[in-house]
Design a protein around this motif. Sequence first.
Motif, short mmCIF file in Angstrom:
data_model
loop_
_atom_site.label_atom_id
_atom_site.label_comp_id
_atom_site.label_asym_id
_atom_site.label_seq_id
_atom_site.Cartn_x
_atom_site.Cartn_y
_atom_site.Cartn_z
N ALA A 132 0.73 -0.98 -0.04
CA ALA A 132 -0.09 -0.14 -0.05
C ALA A 132 0.86 1.22 -0.02
O ALA A 132 0.73 2.33 -0.56
N ARG A 133 1.77 1.23 0.82
CA ARG A 133 2.85 2.39 0.82
C ARG A 133 3.44 2.65 -0.66
O ARG A 133 3.73 3.76 -0.86
N TYR A 134 3.92 1.37 -1.13
CA TYR A 134 4.76 1.76 -2.38
C TYR A 134 3.81 2.15 -3.45
O TYR A 134 4.04 2.92 -4.30
N THR A 135 2.53 1.70 -3.68
CA THR A 135 1.74 1.71 -4.58
C THR A 135 0.71 3.14 -4.41
O THR A 135 0.18 3.63 -5.39
N GLY A 136 0.57 3.46 -3.08
CA GLY A 136 -0.32 4.69 -2.97
C GLY A 136 -1.89 3.92 -3.01
O GLY A 136 -2.91 4.97 -3.02
N ILE A 137 -2.27 2.82 -3.28
CA ILE A 137 -3.28 2.27 -3.01
C ILE A 137 -3.85 1.75 -1.87
O ILE A 137 -3.00 1.21 -1.03
N SER A 138 -4.99 1.98 -1.30
CA SER A 138 -5.26 1.81 -0.03
C SER A 138 -5.31 0.26 0.53
O SER A 138 -5.35 -0.58 -0.58
N GLU A 169 21.62 4.31 16.53
CA GLU A 169 20.48 4.64 15.73
C GLU A 169 20.98 4.89 14.21
O GLU A 169 22.21 5.59 14.08
N VAL A 170 20.22 4.77 13.27
CA VAL A 170 20.64 4.86 11.89
C VAL A 170 20.85 6.58 11.53
O VAL A 170 20.11 7.22 12.44
N HIS A 175 14.01 -6.30 2.55
CA HIS A 175 13.74 -4.78 2.67
C HIS A 175 14.47 -4.46 4.23
O HIS A 175 13.75 -4.70 5.10
N PHE A 176 15.20 -3.69 3.77
CA PHE A 176 16.01 -2.96 5.11
C PHE A 176 16.36 -1.53 4.51
O PHE A 176 16.87 -1.60 3.66
N ASN A 177 15.97 -0.72 5.40
CA ASN A 177 16.20 0.74 4.93
C ASN A 177 17.34 1.36 5.62
O ASN A 177 17.14 2.71 5.82
N MET A 178 18.36 0.77 5.62
CA MET A 178 19.48 1.37 6.54
C MET A 178 20.72 1.31 5.87
O MET A 178 21.90 1.67 6.20
N LYS A 221 10.15 2.05 1.14
CA LYS A 221 9.01 2.27 2.21
C LYS A 221 9.16 1.39 3.10
O LYS A 221 9.96 0.43 3.16
N GLY A 222 8.13 1.47 4.39
CA GLY A 222 8.28 0.77 5.29
C GLY A 222 9.18 1.55 6.40
O GLY A 222 9.28 2.59 6.66
N ALA A 223 9.61 0.58 7.55
CA ALA A 223 10.16 1.23 8.65
C ALA A 223 11.44 1.87 8.39
O ALA A 223 12.01 1.64 7.42
N LEU A 224 11.63 3.06 8.88
CA LEU A 224 12.81 4.19 8.65
C LEU A 224 12.86 4.14 7.35
O LEU A 224 14.24 4.14 6.87
N ALA A 225 12.02 4.70 6.50
CA ALA A 225 11.91 5.04 5.10
C ALA A 225 12.99 6.02 4.96
O ALA A 225 13.01 7.10 5.75
N PRO A 226 13.80 6.13 3.95
CA PRO A 226 14.91 7.04 3.71
C PRO A 226 14.16 8.29 3.07
O PRO A 226 14.94 9.44 3.45
#
Lengths: 149, 349
Positions: free
Chosen positions: A86-92, B75-76, B135-138, B176-181
């Motif tokens: 959802a975050r990547y596509t912006g679709i709910s 922390e990042v 998926h890791f954003n660090m 995207k996700g936790a700690l998105a850059p």
Amino acid sequence: MNIHEVPQDRGMITDERREVCYAVDENGRYVLAGSAGWEPKNIANQQAWNLIGQMAARALEKIHAGQKSPLAYHMAVHQMDVGLLARYTGISRLRIWLHLKPGPFQRLTDRDLKPYADIFDISIETLKSVPDTLRHHAFSETIHDGSVQ
Amino acid sequence: MSITAQPAALPETLQIDFHHHQAAHCESGVCANLLRHYGIDISEAMAFGIGSGLFFAYLPFIRVNGLPLTTYRCEVGGILKRVFRRLGCKIDWQTFKDPEAAMAALDAKLACGIAVACRTGGYWLPYFPPAFRFHFNMHNLVVCGKKGDDYIISDPVFPDLETCPAKDLRKARFAKGALAPKGAMYDLKTVPKMDEMDLAAAVCLGIRDVCRRMLYTPVPLIGIRGIRYLAGQIRKWPRRLGEARTLLYVGQLIRMQEEIGTGGAGFRFMFAAFLQEAADRVAMPQLLDLSPAMTAVGDQWRRFAVMAGRICKGRASADETYENMALLLHSCADAETAIYRELLRLMKA
């Protein structure tokens, strides 16, 4: 860690590149030494990929049984859950939840499908289809030894 | 020294003369590579120490892939922030909402001949070996050129320069996700001269910060208390979670320790290397005596990972049990406590 103890256990790195780590040489000085990998890391990494493989296999089963749409497979292969997609596509989340069902997914137009195809970097045709059996670079080993049901 | 340049149109091939040094950890590596680019002789280990990178926290309420988070580093972005502050450098830090604007800003900097560091996610970078693509954003890297539609990247954990197509770099910067850059990018705006720098003060601050955080953070999940708390939890896991899930928890522990950015033992070795180098550079020979002690702690952490790995794979011998893993953690905690106390005493003297 002594420089002679720097592990060279192949696994995660499949090419000629090396990661470096800090090790002590004969004179007690720290130097950088190349490592091809380390068994405990390889084990933990393989465990993580097995888990992803299992998710993808489970998604495939449900798709073939007509309970889920192909989106479920592509989502699992890209290690995503509904929230992340959802975050990547912006679709709910609600709409993604709906698109994971085979009926509503079939009624989607190419325009609706484009955000998914873009983020997975595949064509819309590929998005609508799923392989018969699981194939993915990192799980190939898992599949051969049959640990994915 | 102030770094300013006039922007020029981006030519077809552009490569900034950037000396790439491979490092064991991305953040301290980027830090050291950027400083070296501007003539400041700082190794990765020095950057890690001055930036107070060493840490421990077990945060079960933060979940990574549904499993508790353990971290062996600060922390990042913390290392960067502290190194640049303590050495008196100013950085130009930007984040973006719009990916197009973020890529345009990157191109504009490159056109000025400035090497730009970016924070990215790991999943989208095509030059990563497939087994590392989670998926890791660090992750941190330096963009130091552009060739057609591909960026030339100095990624500190790889031996050579890598290339990355623009569309992948854009996705990675907006992971995207936790700690998105959030497209974060930064470069050095001003850098003091090497001889104007008070390296000794920076080293002392770095060491003091690490010791205080590890010994005196008033939260039982952080620092030495966190290591002991984790030991207690490991004893409880088999009963509370069942065998299958315990194995996942233990596997996650090794992954967080050894795979996600250098790892627990790796960071202890890097800190030992820092103590050794700092002893020479700021004339504090007492630090040299503590370096082997820190190395010994790192070796213990490695023994812990080996034991955990065998348990995960179902190849544990009779004395490789959860109880012994917990005991090993307690002995790591004891040894680290002694080192930090001694370091603090030295810093006061």
